[in-house]
Design an enzyme around this catalytic site. Structure first.
Site, short mmCIF file in Angstrom:
data_model
loop_
_atom_site.label_atom_id
_atom_site.label_comp_id
_atom_site.label_asym_id
_atom_site.label_seq_id
_atom_site.Cartn_x
_atom_site.Cartn_y
_atom_site.Cartn_z
N GLU A 73 1.07 -1.16 0.02
CA GLU A 73 0.04 -0.09 0.00
C GLU A 73 0.64 1.28 -0.15
OE1 GLU A 73 -2.68 0.52 3.41
OE2 GLU A 73 -3.30 2.36 2.59
N ASP A 94 -0.51 -5.09 3.16
CA ASP A 94 -0.88 -3.97 3.90
C ASP A 94 -0.53 -4.14 5.32
OD1 ASP A 94 -2.64 -2.07 5.10
OD2 ASP A 94 -4.51 -2.53 4.20
N ILE A 96 -0.39 -1.81 8.16
CA ILE A 96 -1.43 -1.71 8.91
C ILE A 96 -2.69 -1.51 8.11
CG2 ILE A 96 -2.10 -0.19 10.82
CD1 ILE A 96 0.88 0.67 11.28
N ASP A 224 -6.08 -4.70 0.56
CA ASP A 224 -7.38 -4.89 1.82
C ASP A 224 -8.03 -6.33 1.88
OD1 ASP A 224 -7.32 -1.74 2.59
OD2 ASP A 224 -8.30 -1.49 0.96
#
Ligand code: 2AM
Ligand code: CA
Ligand code: CA
Ligand code: CA
Length: 285
Positions: A73, A94, A96, A224
């Site tokens: 990301e 991702d 976080i 995600d």
């Protein structure tokens, strides 16, 4: 490039170790000071820990698997590039998920790592270092929470379902507010209840273990959902695109549910509700 089952197993074992180590940094950041910045929009936040964790994961994977591709990301945001998926083993990261939760010390947040091979999801890891829960899956081999098999719930009726809605897309365009509010109203009345925990990956993990019966979230990004989608499927659940015939994790409009029956019911409800909202819009103007 063909990868056999043993290769995939080794890839995921290595990534699990790497994720556990990254979890230490994650915990430090969660409990301590962090630098919070906005990306292109004031509501699109990132911390120094998002970047630190992603860098550590990327360098670990790169040194072990130099011929693998990586889509992350923060790396994607920095390079302002469109993520492209090739047939090569590709890690989709991702660092976080649920950054806003992380900033607020709200403990629904995690590291999510998916692995695609020949454009197919082949492995997934979701790790919440705060609860020390690690969800994993390898294609065709089931889904696990800290090494124990997990399964989606048995709920097939909307009226008995607890449903996660991620309506973050509200922020993208105010013209879609009525769409989101319409969905909220419809799902709230048709189901047992709604949750919005603010982490797409955690929500998928909860569907996989049966804590949530279903979820709907649109306009998200590959990182995600990449890990979570495989984990839900391997736990016996169904994943559908909210609009299209075919689900594409690179452009995810995700409906995930305990089973196909429930997923179809929610897809129908969402689409009927959107149609009604659009008809209302037309009569207003
Ligand atoms: P993120 O924390 O990694 O950005 C929150 O509703 C969910 O939507 C999270 O999984 C969050 O992931 C994702 N999301 C993607 N882009 C977002 C953004 N710009 N702002 C808030 N959440 C975002
Ligand atoms: Ca983000
Ligand atoms: Ca995310
Ligand atoms: Ca993130």
């Amino acid at each position: 490039i063909m990868s056999n089952e043993i290769d995939i197993r080794n890839y995921i074992e290595f990534a699990k170790e790497l994720t556990l180590k990254a979890g230490e940094i994650f915990k430090c950041g969660f409990e301590g000071q962090k630098i919070v910045e906005a990306k292109e929009h004031e509501w699109d936040l990132v911390t120094d820990y998002d970047k630190k964790i992603e860098k550590q994961l990327i360098s670990g994977l790169k040194s072990k698997f130099p011929d693998h591709e990586i889509i992350g990301e923060e790396d994607t945001a920095e390079g302002k590039k469109e993520p492209v998926l090739t047939d090569k083993p590709t890690w989709i990261i991702d660092p976080i998920d649920g950054t806003l939760n992380f900033i607020n010390s709200f403990p629904e947040t995690c590291i999510s790592i998916g692995l695609a091979i020949c454009k197919e999801l082949s492995g997934g890891i979701i790790y919440n270092p705060l609860s020390d829960e690690m969800y994993t899956a390898i294609k065709g081999q089931g889904a696990f929470l800290n090494g124990k098999p997990i399964h989606t719930s048995c709920v097939t009726e909307l009226k008995k379902a607890l449903i996660e809605l991620e309506f973050f897309s509200l922020r993208f365009s105010s013209k879609n507010r009525d769409i989101i509010l319409g969905r909220l109203d419809a799902v709230l009345h048709a189901s047992r209840g709604i949750r919005h925990i603010g982490s797409a990956a955690m929500a998928l993990a909860y569907v996989a273990k049966g804590a949530l019966d279903s979820l709907h979230m649109d306009h998200l990004q590959p990182w995600d959902v990449a890990a979570g989608v495989l984990i839900v499927r391997e736990a016996g659940g169904a994943v559908l695109d909210a609009k299209e015939e075919r689900y594409d994790f690179m452009k995810p409009n995700t409906i995930a549910a305990a089973n196909c029956t429930l997923a179809m019911e929610i897809k129908e409800l969402i689409n009927n509700t959107d149609l009604k909202t659009m008809r209302k819009r037309l009569t207003r103007t």
